[in-house]
Design a protein around this motif. Structure first.
Motif, PDB file in Angstrom:
ATOM      1  N   SER A  33     -29.165  53.196   9.755  1.00 53.04           N
ATOM      2  CA  SER A  33     -30.695  52.984   9.665  1.00 53.04           C
ATOM      3  C   SER A  33     -31.266  53.343  11.201  1.00 53.04           C
ATOM      4  CB  SER A  33     -30.830  51.385   9.644  1.00 53.04           C
ATOM      5  OG  SER A  33     -30.450  50.717  10.893  1.00 53.04           O
ATOM      6  N   PRO A  34     -32.687  53.737  11.127  1.00 49.70           N
ATOM      7  CA  PRO A  34     -33.212  54.043  12.328  1.00 49.70           C
ATOM      8  C   PRO A  34     -33.472  52.992  13.413  1.00 49.70           C
ATOM      9  CG  PRO A  34     -34.771  54.643  10.171  1.00 49.70           C
ATOM     10  CD  PRO A  34     -33.307  53.930   9.978  1.00 49.70           C
ATOM     11  N   GLU A  35     -33.443  51.774  12.623  1.00 43.58           N
ATOM     12  CA  GLU A  35     -33.557  50.675  13.549  1.00 43.58           C
ATOM     13  C   GLU A  35     -32.193  50.257  14.505  1.00 43.58           C
ATOM     14  OE1 GLU A  35     -34.088  50.418  10.367  1.00 43.58           O
ATOM     15  OE2 GLU A  35     -36.289  50.327  10.210  1.00 43.58           O
ATOM     16  N   LEU A  36     -31.158  50.593  13.665  1.00 42.47           N
ATOM     17  CA  LEU A  36     -29.926  50.319  14.307  1.00 42.47           C
ATOM     18  C   LEU A  36     -29.777  51.461  15.624  1.00 42.47           C
ATOM     19  CD1 LEU A  36     -27.042  49.233  14.803  1.00 42.47           C
ATOM     20  CD2 LEU A  36     -26.224  50.554  13.034  1.00 42.47           C
ATOM     21  N   LYS A  37     -30.170  52.534  15.437  1.00 46.25           N
ATOM     22  CA  LYS A  37     -30.057  53.896  16.264  1.00 46.25           C
ATOM     23  C   LYS A  37     -30.912  53.511  17.451  1.00 46.25           C
ATOM     24  CE  LYS A  37     -30.286  58.616  16.866  1.00 46.25           C
ATOM     25  NZ  LYS A  37     -30.648  60.026  16.285  1.00 46.25           N
ATOM     26  N   GLN A  38     -32.198  52.884  17.115  1.00 47.88           N
ATOM     27  CA  GLN A  38     -33.057  52.716  18.264  1.00 47.88           C
ATOM     28  C   GLN A  38     -32.590  51.621  19.207  1.00 47.88           C
ATOM     29  OE1 GLN A  38     -36.969  51.145  16.838  1.00 47.88           O
ATOM     30  NE2 GLN A  38     -37.846  51.487  18.813  1.00 47.88           N
ATOM     31  N   ALA A  39     -32.056  50.568  18.418  1.00 48.81           N
ATOM     32  CA  ALA A  39     -31.315  49.393  19.271  1.00 48.81           C
ATOM     33  C   ALA A  39     -30.232  49.871  20.122  1.00 48.81           C
ATOM     34  CB  ALA A  39     -31.046  48.231  18.323  1.00 48.81           C
ATOM     35  N   LEU A  40     -29.464  50.691  19.611  1.00 53.23           N
ATOM     36  CA  LEU A  40     -28.288  51.174  20.271  1.00 53.23           C
ATOM     37  C   LEU A  40     -28.729  52.240  21.483  1.00 53.23           C
ATOM     38  CD1 LEU A  40     -25.777  52.225  17.547  1.00 53.23           C
ATOM     39  CD2 LEU A  40     -25.735  50.027  19.095  1.00 53.23           C
ATOM     40  N   VAL A  41     -29.713  52.971  21.243  1.00 56.04           N
ATOM     41  CA  VAL A  41     -30.201  53.977  22.546  1.00 56.04           C
ATOM     42  C   VAL A  41     -30.900  52.924  23.481  1.00 56.04           C
ATOM     43  CG1 VAL A  41     -31.976  55.392  22.938  1.00 56.04           C
ATOM     44  CG2 VAL A  41     -30.563  55.725  21.208  1.00 56.04           C
ATOM     45  N   ALA A  42     -31.293  51.915  22.909  1.00 58.99           N
ATOM     46  CA  ALA A  42     -32.036  50.886  24.225  1.00 58.99           C
ATOM     47  C   ALA A  42     -30.829  50.404  24.763  1.00 58.99           C
ATOM     48  CB  ALA A  42     -32.969  49.926  23.528  1.00 58.99           C
ATOM     49  N   GLN A  43     -29.728  49.815  24.225  1.00 61.43           N
ATOM     50  CA  GLN A  43     -28.859  49.100  25.027  1.00 61.43           C
ATOM     51  C   GLN A  43     -28.075  49.956  25.985  1.00 61.43           C
ATOM     52  OE1 GLN A  43     -26.430  47.138  21.840  1.00 61.43           O
ATOM     53  NE2 GLN A  43     -28.284  45.923  21.000  1.00 61.43           N
ATOM     54  N   GLN A  44     -27.810  51.225  25.445  1.00 62.47           N
ATOM     55  CA  GLN A  44     -26.914  52.055  26.255  1.00 62.47           C
ATOM     56  C   GLN A  44     -27.129  52.366  27.764  1.00 62.47           C
ATOM     57  OE1 GLN A  44     -27.032  56.131  24.491  1.00 62.47           O
ATOM     58  NE2 GLN A  44     -28.939  56.667  25.554  1.00 62.47           N
ATOM     59  N   THR A  45     -28.348  51.731  28.242  1.00 69.09           N
ATOM     60  CA  THR A  45     -28.623  51.668  29.863  1.00 69.09           C
ATOM     61  C   THR A  45     -28.737  50.287  30.321  1.00 69.09           C
ATOM     62  OG1 THR A  45     -31.172  51.707  29.401  1.00 69.09           O
ATOM     63  CG2 THR A  45     -30.073  53.854  29.485  1.00 69.09           C
ATOM     64  N   MET A  46     -28.262  49.374  29.484  1.00 63.25           N
ATOM     65  CA  MET A  46     -28.292  47.974  29.854  1.00 63.25           C
ATOM     66  C   MET A  46     -27.177  47.711  30.832  1.00 63.25           C
ATOM     67  SD  MET A  46     -29.670  46.078  26.653  1.00 63.25           S
ATOM     68  CE  MET A  46     -29.833  44.352  27.449  1.00 63.25           C
ATOM     69  N   ASP A  47     -27.312  46.648  31.804  1.00 60.69           N
ATOM     70  CA  ASP A  47     -26.184  46.285  32.549  1.00 60.69           C
ATOM     71  C   ASP A  47     -25.444  45.121  31.882  1.00 60.69           C
ATOM     72  OD1 ASP A  47     -24.485  45.506  34.808  1.00 60.69           O
ATOM     73  OD2 ASP A  47     -26.172  44.759  36.064  1.00 60.69           O
ATOM     74  N   GLY A  53     -23.064  37.978  31.858  1.00 64.42           N
ATOM     75  CA  GLY A  53     -22.850  37.172  33.067  1.00 64.42           C
ATOM     76  C   GLY A  53     -22.013  37.932  34.079  1.00 64.42           C
ATOM     77  N   PRO A  54     -21.743  37.565  35.380  1.00 66.85           N
ATOM     78  CA  PRO A  54     -20.794  38.361  36.229  1.00 66.85           C
ATOM     79  C   PRO A  54     -19.599  38.307  35.783  1.00 66.85           C
ATOM     80  CG  PRO A  54     -21.870  36.264  37.224  1.00 66.85           C
ATOM     81  CD  PRO A  54     -22.323  36.566  35.886  1.00 66.85           C
ATOM     82  N   ILE A  55     -18.767  39.284  35.995  1.00 68.41           N
ATOM     83  CA  ILE A  55     -17.269  39.358  35.548  1.00 68.41           C
ATOM     84  C   ILE A  55     -16.469  38.566  36.657  1.00 68.41           C
ATOM     85  CG2 ILE A  55     -15.585  41.070  35.441  1.00 68.41           C
ATOM     86  CD1 ILE A  55     -17.520  43.241  34.678  1.00 68.41           C
ATOM     87  N   GLY A  56     -15.619  37.818  36.104  1.00 68.35           N
ATOM     88  CA  GLY A  56     -15.026  36.997  36.985  1.00 68.35           C
ATOM     89  C   GLY A  56     -13.762  37.760  37.789  1.00 68.35           C
ATOM     90  N   PRO A  57     -13.089  37.182  38.956  1.00 65.15           N
ATOM     91  CA  PRO A  57     -12.037  37.813  39.555  1.00 65.15           C
ATOM     92  C   PRO A  57     -10.984  38.124  38.469  1.00 65.15           C
ATOM     93  CG  PRO A  57     -12.253  35.695  40.237  1.00 65.15           C
ATOM     94  CD  PRO A  57     -13.673  35.960  39.318  1.00 65.15           C
ATOM     95  N   LEU A  58     -10.027  39.067  38.816  1.00 65.30           N
ATOM     96  CA  LEU A  58      -8.971  39.483  37.923  1.00 65.30           C
ATOM     97  C   LEU A  58      -7.990  38.462  38.419  1.00 65.30           C
ATOM     98  CD1 LEU A  58      -7.481  41.276  35.880  1.00 65.30           C
ATOM     99  CD2 LEU A  58      -6.995  42.752  37.785  1.00 65.30           C
TER     100      LEU A  58
END
Length: 94
Positions: A33-47, A53-58
């Motif tokens: 679906s074009p909607e899924l593609k659009q959502a994935l493209v928008a997410q690829q630059t998200m932090d 949330g922040p990654i805890g210590p290893l």
């Protein structure tokens, strides 16, 4: 549920003969679906830390628990990997 995925081609072009007759994978309609593609493209630059949330210590002790009396992992410093005649070899315990 009985889905057969197509073979993944390797870097070795001699071994790839194309998709086999038994690998008939049909992409579900929602995955194309074009909607899924659009959502994935928008997410690829998200932090990811903004989303999850922040990654805890290893905590390696939690990941690699030993089977010894204390149940704790033991870590020791390594020496030069080219010198196996000194202290950097397997111990009886390992």
């Amino acid at each position: 549920d009985g889905i057969e995925l197509p073979e993944i081609p390797t870097d070795n072009s001699d071994s790839f003969e194309g998709p086999s007759k038994s690998s008939r994978f049909t992409v579900p309609h929602w995955a194309a679906s074009p909607e899924l593609k659009q959502a994935l493209v928008a997410q690829q630059t998200m932090d990811p830390e903004e989303v999850f949330g922040p990654i805890g210590p290893l905590q390696m002790e939690e990941i690699f628990r030993g089977s010894g009396a204390q149940g704790k992992a033991r870590f020791r410093n390594r020496s030069s990997s080219a010198n196996w005649s000194t202290g950097d070899k397997l111990t009886r315990e390992e």
